[in-house]
Design an enzyme around this catalytic site. Sequence first.
Site, PDB file in Angstrom:
ATOM      1  N   GLU A 194       0.835  -1.205   0.000  1.00  0.00           N
ATOM      2  CA  GLU A 194       0.000   0.000   0.000  1.00  0.00           C
ATOM      3  C   GLU A 194       0.869   1.255   0.000  1.00  0.00           C
ATOM      4  O   GLU A 194       1.840   1.352   0.768  1.00  0.00           O
ATOM      5  CB  GLU A 194      -0.894  -0.029   1.240  1.00  0.00           C
ATOM      6  CG  GLU A 194      -2.319   0.351   0.985  1.00  0.00           C
ATOM      7  CD  GLU A 194      -3.068  -0.631   0.082  1.00  0.00           C
ATOM      8  OE1 GLU A 194      -3.146  -0.356  -1.142  1.00  0.00           O
ATOM      9  OE2 GLU A 194      -3.570  -1.646   0.571  1.00  0.00           O
ATOM     10  N   HIS A 195       0.500   2.208  -0.856  1.00  0.00           N
ATOM     11  CA  HIS A 195       1.239   3.470  -1.032  1.00  0.00           C
ATOM     12  C   HIS A 195       2.675   3.212  -1.465  1.00  0.00           C
ATOM     13  O   HIS A 195       3.569   4.015  -1.210  1.00  0.00           O
ATOM     14  CB  HIS A 195       1.178   4.338   0.238  1.00  0.00           C
ATOM     15  CG  HIS A 195      -0.182   4.957   0.443  1.00  0.00           C
ATOM     16  ND1 HIS A 195      -0.496   6.239   0.053  1.00  0.00           N
ATOM     17  CD2 HIS A 195      -1.331   4.439   0.947  1.00  0.00           C
ATOM     18  CE1 HIS A 195      -1.774   6.495   0.331  1.00  0.00           C
ATOM     19  NE2 HIS A 195      -2.303   5.405   0.871  1.00  0.00           N
ATOM     20  N   SER A 214     -25.111   6.945 -17.973  1.00  0.00           N
ATOM     21  CA  SER A 214     -24.779   5.882 -17.020  1.00  0.00           C
ATOM     22  C   SER A 214     -26.025   5.467 -16.252  1.00  0.00           C
ATOM     23  O   SER A 214     -27.042   6.177 -16.274  1.00  0.00           O
ATOM     24  CB  SER A 214     -23.733   6.381 -16.020  1.00  0.00           C
ATOM     25  OG  SER A 214     -24.344   7.286 -15.129  1.00  0.00           O
ATOM     26  N   GLU A 225      -7.217   9.644 -14.471  1.00  0.00           N
ATOM     27  CA  GLU A 225      -7.447   9.816 -13.025  1.00  0.00           C
ATOM     28  C   GLU A 225      -6.633  11.001 -12.493  1.00  0.00           C
ATOM     29  O   GLU A 225      -7.142  11.838 -11.748  1.00  0.00           O
ATOM     30  CB  GLU A 225      -7.041   8.523 -12.308  1.00  0.00           C
ATOM     31  CG  GLU A 225      -7.249   8.519 -10.827  1.00  0.00           C
ATOM     32  CD  GLU A 225      -8.631   8.033 -10.402  1.00  0.00           C
ATOM     33  OE1 GLU A 225      -9.206   7.177 -11.099  1.00  0.00           O
ATOM     34  OE2 GLU A 225      -9.112   8.508  -9.371  1.00  0.00           O
ATOM     35  N   ASP A 254      -4.219   0.477  -9.394  1.00  0.00           N
ATOM     36  CA  ASP A 254      -5.622   0.092  -9.583  1.00  0.00           C
ATOM     37  C   ASP A 254      -5.912  -0.282 -11.034  1.00  0.00           C
ATOM     38  O   ASP A 254      -6.535  -1.309 -11.316  1.00  0.00           O
ATOM     39  CB  ASP A 254      -6.546   1.240  -9.155  1.00  0.00           C
ATOM     40  CG  ASP A 254      -6.259   1.704  -7.743  1.00  0.00           C
ATOM     41  OD1 ASP A 254      -5.611   0.958  -6.992  1.00  0.00           O
ATOM     42  OD2 ASP A 254      -6.679   2.826  -7.393  1.00  0.00           O
ATOM     43  N   SER A 312     -13.541   3.621  -9.771  1.00  0.00           N
ATOM     44  CA  SER A 312     -13.140   4.556 -10.826  1.00  0.00           C
ATOM     45  C   SER A 312     -12.235   3.871 -11.844  1.00  0.00           C
ATOM     46  O   SER A 312     -12.415   4.045 -13.057  1.00  0.00           O
ATOM     47  CB  SER A 312     -12.464   5.798 -10.238  1.00  0.00           C
ATOM     48  OG  SER A 312     -11.365   5.441  -9.453  1.00  0.00           O
ATOM     49  N   GLY A 326     -16.881   4.259  -3.582  1.00  0.00           N
ATOM     50  CA  GLY A 326     -16.409   4.782  -2.298  1.00  0.00           C
ATOM     51  C   GLY A 326     -16.001   3.720  -1.302  1.00  0.00           C
ATOM     52  O   GLY A 326     -15.709   4.017  -0.151  1.00  0.00           O
ATOM     53  N   LEU A 379     -12.561   0.035  -3.575  1.00  0.00           N
ATOM     54  CA  LEU A 379     -12.384  -1.122  -4.464  1.00  0.00           C
ATOM     55  C   LEU A 379     -12.160  -0.678  -5.916  1.00  0.00           C
ATOM     56  O   LEU A 379     -12.347  -1.453  -6.843  1.00  0.00           O
ATOM     57  CB  LEU A 379     -13.593  -2.060  -4.372  1.00  0.00           C
ATOM     58  CG  LEU A 379     -13.920  -2.557  -2.952  1.00  0.00           C
ATOM     59  CD1 LEU A 379     -15.127  -3.492  -2.982  1.00  0.00           C
ATOM     60  CD2 LEU A 379     -12.726  -3.279  -2.331  1.00  0.00           C
ATOM     61  N   SER A 380     -11.757   0.584  -6.082  1.00  0.00           N
ATOM     62  CA  SER A 380     -11.392   1.109  -7.403  1.00  0.00           C
ATOM     63  C   SER A 380     -12.533   1.084  -8.409  1.00  0.00           C
ATOM     64  O   SER A 380     -12.366   0.646  -9.554  1.00  0.00           O
ATOM     65  CB  SER A 380     -10.189   0.358  -7.972  1.00  0.00           C
ATOM     66  OG  SER A 380      -9.088   0.589  -7.179  1.00  0.00           O
TER      67      SER A 380
HETATM   68  C1  GLA Z   1      -5.274   4.262  -4.117  1.00  0.00           C
HETATM   69  C2  GLA Z   1      -4.514   4.684  -5.378  1.00  0.00           C
HETATM   70  C3  GLA Z   1      -3.421   3.686  -5.732  1.00  0.00           C
HETATM   71  C4  GLA Z   1      -2.540   3.376  -4.533  1.00  0.00           C
HETATM   72  C5  GLA Z   1      -3.390   3.064  -3.295  1.00  0.00           C
HETATM   73  C6  GLA Z   1      -2.563   2.909  -2.057  1.00  0.00           C
HETATM   74  O1  GLA Z   1      -5.988   3.094  -4.381  1.00  0.00           O
HETATM   75  O2  GLA Z   1      -5.400   4.808  -6.456  1.00  0.00           O
HETATM   76  O3  GLA Z   1      -2.654   4.174  -6.813  1.00  0.00           O
HETATM   77  O4  GLA Z   1      -1.632   4.418  -4.287  1.00  0.00           O
HETATM   78  O5  GLA Z   1      -4.363   4.063  -3.061  1.00  0.00           O
HETATM   79  O6  GLA Z   1      -1.787   1.766  -2.139  1.00  0.00           O
END
Ligand code: GLA
Length: 403
Positions: free
Chosen positions: A36-37, A73, A177, A189, A145, A139, A142-143
Amino acid sequence: MSDPLFAELAAEFEARHGRPPLGFWSAPGRVNLIGEHTDYNRGFVLPFAIDRRAVVALGPAAPDAQGVARVSSTFSDEIVEIALADLAPAALDGWSAYPLGVAWALAERAAAASETEVPAATSTLPGFALHIHSAVPIGAGLSSSAAIECATAVALNEFWQLGLTPTELARIGQIAENQAVGAPTGIMDQSASMLGRTDAAVFLDCRSMSTESVPLGLAAEDLEILVIDTRVSHDHATGGYAARRASCEFAAATMGVGSLRDLTPADLPRMQERLDDETFRRARHVITENDRVEETVRRLESDGPRSIGDLLDASHVSMRDDFEISVPELDLAVATAQANGAIGARMTGGGFGGSALALVPRAQRPALEARILERFRELSFRQPDLFVVHPSAGATMKGHVDD
Ligand code: GLA
């Protein structure tokens, strides 16, 4: 057309755009197993695509609307229309910035290619109509977007005959994005959404951009991944996400390296001397997290998914204490999972809300779910959404097109 969802979307498309679509393309949301990050620090990530997808129906623009993009949509009554020539990040906002941001990024890419390869590609890009449906919760971290961006990207890649690869399309989604939506996020993502495989995670090196599919073998071990959506909302276009990214970049610059990927745990003592306490802890999260991702991949390959629990747990502690992106609801979800049969648990995604994941034996899941709901009630937290996700295939590169 066999899929009932396609039939429904075709009818909706026709109601909004006046004629049937050409076909359907889809792309999934993702859950990050670990890492993560680390993506924008050019490190390692290990996400997987989930069995919840965004689907787009696409067709050519109406004869009297040549050169126009028109998007609708199932989550808004609004229909947004713009000439392809007017597409620009500043012209886009709201939900339509996701699909139209992708159209803009692809058109830019086609224009750049046309200077060297195909003359006058953009001026001849045909207009289109697009209708979006998504089963990825919004929100929840779970991506949702990335799912919309990637579904739009594969649809336009085929419609415009651009021939871009899945990795190139992931980058197009990230550009949309970053520039059209304005969230300074990394490449994870969209990569998971484009490159996912059934029952496998995507091991991505965000420096070399090399990828490897790592089998998870969950079903064979009777394991499941439970997502606990805390319903605490977050927004990466504002606030904490950008601040964390800035801290990481400051730490790398202070240490004289291009990114935190260029540092290892052996550098930590030296870093502690040079950096203020907060910046040091931000950087320590990233550096130790990169190590945990590599170790998770090694263990999955040698000992299978039951062996990675302590790495998931350690990742959560690092995000909670060093990176400081957890919230009480996520900590409660993780602690309750750990105390009630989960092999490991951690918050997943960018943080400040969203979801946690628990790796849990199938037989233990019902009791764990009941306990989580009970604990959230006891602390008067909002009732979380609980659901199992299955590592699934990524975006469809070729649409389902009727002959
Ligand atoms: C969000 C961002 C990703 C990543 C994560 C953290 O999901 O879209 O690019 O940085 O946070 O791991």
